[in-house]
Design a protein around this motif. Sequence first.
Motif, PDB file in Angstrom:
ATOM      1  N   LEU A   1       0.899  -1.173  -0.031  1.00 12.34           N
ATOM      2  CA  LEU A   1      -0.142  -0.056   0.041  1.00 12.34           C
ATOM      3  C   LEU A   1       0.640   1.065  -0.284  1.00 12.34           C
ATOM      4  O   LEU A   1       0.664   2.260  -0.779  1.00 12.34           O
ATOM      5  CB  LEU A   1      -0.890  -0.066   1.211  1.00 12.34           C
ATOM      6  CG  LEU A   1      -1.802   0.999   1.309  1.00 12.34           C
ATOM      7  CD1 LEU A   1      -2.786   1.117   0.262  1.00 12.34           C
ATOM      8  CD2 LEU A   1      -2.883   0.549   2.531  1.00 12.34           C
TER       9      LEU A   1
ATOM     10  N   THR B   1      -2.947  -7.337   0.226  1.00 13.60           N
ATOM     11  CA  THR B   1      -3.463  -6.813   1.594  1.00 13.60           C
ATOM     12  C   THR B   1      -5.010  -7.257   1.687  1.00 13.60           C
ATOM     13  O   THR B   1      -5.778  -7.451   0.754  1.00 13.60           O
ATOM     14  CB  THR B   1      -3.680  -4.926   1.425  1.00 13.60           C
ATOM     15  OG1 THR B   1      -4.375  -4.643   0.368  1.00 13.60           O
ATOM     16  CG2 THR B   1      -2.259  -4.399   1.237  1.00 13.60           C
TER      17      THR B   1
ATOM     18  N   ILE C   1      -6.667  -1.985   7.197  1.00  7.93           N
ATOM     19  CA  ILE C   1      -5.829  -2.663   5.961  1.00  7.93           C
ATOM     20  C   ILE C   1      -4.727  -3.288   6.409  1.00  7.93           C
ATOM     21  O   ILE C   1      -3.931  -2.359   6.987  1.00  7.93           O
ATOM     22  CB  ILE C   1      -6.096  -1.590   4.654  1.00  7.93           C
ATOM     23  CG1 ILE C   1      -7.325  -1.690   4.167  1.00  7.93           C
ATOM     24  CG2 ILE C   1      -5.009  -2.204   3.835  1.00  7.93           C
ATOM     25  CD1 ILE C   1      -7.891  -1.179   2.883  1.00  7.93           C
TER      26      ILE C   1
ATOM     27  N   VAL D   1      -1.072  -4.500  -4.301  1.00  7.51           N
ATOM     28  CA  VAL D   1      -1.850  -3.956  -3.083  1.00  7.51           C
ATOM     29  C   VAL D   1      -3.139  -4.855  -3.172  1.00  7.51           C
ATOM     30  O   VAL D   1      -3.535  -5.277  -2.058  1.00  7.51           O
ATOM     31  CB  VAL D   1      -2.105  -2.595  -3.348  1.00  7.51           C
ATOM     32  CG1 VAL D   1      -3.135  -2.319  -4.223  1.00  7.51           C
ATOM     33  CG2 VAL D   1      -2.034  -1.890  -2.030  1.00  7.51           C
TER      34      VAL D   1
ATOM     35  N   LEU E   1      -6.595   4.557  -0.540  1.00  6.77           N
ATOM     36  CA  LEU E   1      -7.410   3.920   0.264  1.00  6.77           C
ATOM     37  C   LEU E   1      -8.786   3.648  -0.095  1.00  6.77           C
ATOM     38  O   LEU E   1      -9.475   2.657  -0.073  1.00  6.77           O
ATOM     39  CB  LEU E   1      -7.437   4.887   1.752  1.00  6.77           C
ATOM     40  CG  LEU E   1      -6.564   4.521   2.676  1.00  6.77           C
ATOM     41  CD1 LEU E   1      -6.675   5.526   3.757  1.00  6.77           C
ATOM     42  CD2 LEU E   1      -6.633   3.041   3.065  1.00  6.77           C
ATOM     43  N   TYR E   2      -9.282   4.755  -1.082  1.00  2.74           N
ATOM     44  CA  TYR E   2     -10.534   4.688  -1.665  1.00  2.74           C
ATOM     45  C   TYR E   2     -10.343   3.320  -2.774  1.00  2.74           C
ATOM     46  O   TYR E   2     -11.600   2.667  -2.807  1.00  2.74           O
ATOM     47  CB  TYR E   2     -10.797   5.995  -2.535  1.00  2.74           C
ATOM     48  CG  TYR E   2     -11.937   5.810  -3.334  1.00  2.74           C
ATOM     49  CD1 TYR E   2     -13.087   6.126  -2.931  1.00  2.74           C
ATOM     50  CD2 TYR E   2     -11.864   5.507  -4.598  1.00  2.74           C
ATOM     51  CE1 TYR E   2     -14.545   6.190  -3.441  1.00  2.74           C
ATOM     52  CE2 TYR E   2     -12.826   5.290  -5.560  1.00  2.74           C
ATOM     53  CZ  TYR E   2     -14.329   5.628  -4.747  1.00  2.74           C
ATOM     54  OH  TYR E   2     -15.238   5.323  -5.802  1.00  2.74           O
ATOM     55  N   LEU E   3      -9.360   3.472  -3.555  1.00  2.05           N
ATOM     56  CA  LEU E   3      -9.387   2.234  -4.600  1.00  2.05           C
ATOM     57  C   LEU E   3      -9.218   0.941  -3.797  1.00  2.05           C
ATOM     58  O   LEU E   3     -10.037   0.082  -4.481  1.00  2.05           O
ATOM     59  CB  LEU E   3      -8.106   2.393  -5.357  1.00  2.05           C
ATOM     60  CG  LEU E   3      -7.912   3.694  -6.379  1.00  2.05           C
ATOM     61  CD1 LEU E   3      -6.743   3.792  -7.026  1.00  2.05           C
ATOM     62  CD2 LEU E   3      -9.195   3.333  -7.364  1.00  2.05           C
ATOM     63  N   LEU E   4      -8.598   0.663  -2.821  1.00  2.00           N
ATOM     64  CA  LEU E   4      -8.535  -0.316  -2.098  1.00  2.00           C
ATOM     65  C   LEU E   4      -9.867  -0.743  -1.370  1.00  2.00           C
ATOM     66  O   LEU E   4     -10.218  -2.039  -1.459  1.00  2.00           O
ATOM     67  CB  LEU E   4      -7.524  -0.407  -0.811  1.00  2.00           C
ATOM     68  CG  LEU E   4      -6.464  -1.216  -1.055  1.00  2.00           C
ATOM     69  CD1 LEU E   4      -5.538  -1.021   0.197  1.00  2.00           C
ATOM     70  CD2 LEU E   4      -6.590  -2.715  -1.531  1.00  2.00           C
ATOM     71  N   THR E   5     -10.709   0.148  -0.981  1.00  2.00           N
ATOM     72  CA  THR E   5     -11.960  -0.296  -0.357  1.00  2.00           C
ATOM     73  C   THR E   5     -13.140  -0.185  -1.719  1.00  2.00           C
ATOM     74  O   THR E   5     -14.272  -0.449  -1.255  1.00  2.00           O
ATOM     75  CB  THR E   5     -12.350   0.657   0.471  1.00  2.00           C
ATOM     76  OG1 THR E   5     -12.075   2.037   0.380  1.00  2.00           O
ATOM     77  CG2 THR E   5     -11.322   0.254   1.929  1.00  2.00           C
TER      78      THR E   5
ATOM     79  N   GLN F   1      -2.508   9.061  -0.508  1.00  4.05           N
ATOM     80  CA  GLN F   1      -3.046   8.478   0.482  1.00  4.05           C
ATOM     81  C   GLN F   1      -4.491   8.101   0.267  1.00  4.05           C
ATOM     82  O   GLN F   1      -5.022   6.844   0.478  1.00  4.05           O
ATOM     83  CB  GLN F   1      -2.608   8.671   1.690  1.00  4.05           C
ATOM     84  CG  GLN F   1      -2.777   8.029   2.814  1.00  4.05           C
ATOM     85  CD  GLN F   1      -2.260   8.713   4.228  1.00  4.05           C
ATOM     86  OE1 GLN F   1      -0.849   9.075   4.036  1.00  4.05           O
ATOM     87  NE2 GLN F   1      -2.948   9.156   5.212  1.00  4.05           N
ATOM     88  N   ARG F   2      -5.432   9.235   0.389  1.00  2.00           N
ATOM     89  CA  ARG F   2      -6.909   9.016   0.087  1.00  2.00           C
ATOM     90  C   ARG F   2      -7.005   8.366  -1.246  1.00  2.00           C
ATOM     91  O   ARG F   2      -7.969   7.450  -0.923  1.00  2.00           O
ATOM     92  CB  ARG F   2      -7.121  10.469   0.117  1.00  2.00           C
ATOM     93  CG  ARG F   2      -8.615  10.796   0.440  1.00  2.00           C
ATOM     94  CD  ARG F   2      -9.014  12.094   0.486  1.00  2.00           C
ATOM     95  NE  ARG F   2     -10.347  12.414   0.307  1.00  2.00           N
ATOM     96  CZ  ARG F   2     -11.063  13.369  -0.330  1.00  2.00           C
ATOM     97  NH1 ARG F   2     -10.459  14.151  -0.833  1.00  2.00           N
ATOM     98  NH2 ARG F   2     -12.250  13.374  -0.321  1.00  2.00           N
TER      99      ARG F   2
ATOM    100  N   TRP G   1      -4.146   5.991  10.794  1.00  2.00           N
ATOM    101  CA  TRP G   1      -2.617   6.216  10.550  1.00  2.00           C
ATOM    102  C   TRP G   1      -2.064   7.431  11.167  1.00  2.00           C
ATOM    103  O   TRP G   1      -1.093   7.314  11.893  1.00  2.00           O
ATOM    104  CB  TRP G   1      -2.386   6.121   9.097  1.00  2.00           C
ATOM    105  CG  TRP G   1      -2.522   5.080   8.402  1.00  2.00           C
ATOM    106  CD1 TRP G   1      -2.775   3.923   8.900  1.00  2.00           C
ATOM    107  CD2 TRP G   1      -2.655   4.969   6.920  1.00  2.00           C
ATOM    108  NE1 TRP G   1      -2.977   2.800   7.836  1.00  2.00           N
ATOM    109  CE2 TRP G   1      -3.002   3.895   6.797  1.00  2.00           C
ATOM    110  CE3 TRP G   1      -2.543   5.742   6.008  1.00  2.00           C
ATOM    111  CZ2 TRP G   1      -3.045   3.005   5.154  1.00  2.00           C
ATOM    112  CZ3 TRP G   1      -2.602   5.242   4.494  1.00  2.00           C
ATOM    113  CH2 TRP G   1      -2.910   3.980   4.474  1.00  2.00           C
TER     114      TRP G   1
END
Lengths: 196, 196
Positions: free
Chosen positions: A6, B52, B61, B48, A29-33, A25-26, B90
């Motif tokens: 990440l 993750t 995450i 990622v 995190l958005y893409l991962l969720t 960072q934003r 974080w």
Amino acid sequence: MIPEPLEDLIRTLAKVPGLGRRSAQRAALYLLTHQEHLGKLQADLQTVQLKTKTCSVCSNIAMEDPCHICTDPKRDDSTLCVVEEIADLWAIERSGAFSGRYHVLGGLLSAIDGIGPDDIGIPTLLKRVTDGNFAEVIIALSAGVDGQTTAHLLSQKLQPLGIKVTALAKGLPMGAEIDYMDEGTLNFALQGRKSF
Amino acid sequence: MIPEPLEDLIRTLAKVPGLGRRSAQRAALYLLTHQEHLGKLQADLQTVQLKTKTCSVCSNIAMEDPCHICTDPKRDDSTLCVVEEIADLWAIERSGAFSGRYHVLGGLLSAIDGIGPDDIGIPTLLKRVTDGNFAEVIIALSAGVDGQTTAHLLSQKLQPLGIKVTALAKGLPMGAEIDYMDEGTLNFALQGRKSF
């Protein structure tokens, strides 16, 4: 504490112009969720890489080389518009006010960043103008210091080729209110005033 | 006029929070003209996604589930810190001022966006607190309207469980100059004043 893959993604995103560390960072995190969005982004990146090319004539990005603007027989072969970036070409196309050909420099001269004439394809432009049949070159560069320095050098190099060199008009933008305009713009607007 | 695959990429990028249409366009053109960066981004997105996981306990995450914070035996099991987003977790970890466990809500109550208690995992939080042995829940939500509404509801739901519920202190941020502070902050700072 941020998982390594990440952190890698955040660093890669943060290097994209327009994104800083915090917005990267934003975004990460958005893409991962939002896995469906992440998947779409991956697919789009791959397609764009496979299907688009840089035009070898004008440096526009298109699905063919030469691009559709360079090959369009309905466009005017006598006028060449020099822009800094592809996004500027898009903006001028949107205006519908120009029907000639383009040349994308890909940058501006910059003393601070050590960018000289060869780095931004000025030799390519001069060769294209020498070999071609252009009657006029319109220099459509931004009104900042680097834009104006580059425009000045271009006009110096182009005029000896016996070609008409013009620049975009400077003055009030559409809908401008006089009392919100800076002194420089008002100066341009007054100096360039036209009779009815 | 913008090639279709490029337009697709711009639209996908523009939907990522923090990027508007214009910055998405800029990012897409940059990536297309910097293939090594585009390749790195593709690889990072894939890694990622593969490596993750969302922690089933706290919604952080991490590379393991449960995450390293939930399983760390050195952390304090009696304190639970409720945050809105992973980025908040974080930030608190960076401060080094907290060594308990976390709970990531994933959002705030919002009348305007129609987000209710079930949408942001409040039932999960209540179950976790009921089943666990926490002595204190620290509500670390932003100081805006939605944050404070959510904090209020959380305290109402948590207090009947016989648990101590606290909120982050409000007052001057570090290095603040009094005459630059808004009235609300000065109000908080005065009301919460402490003796030397």
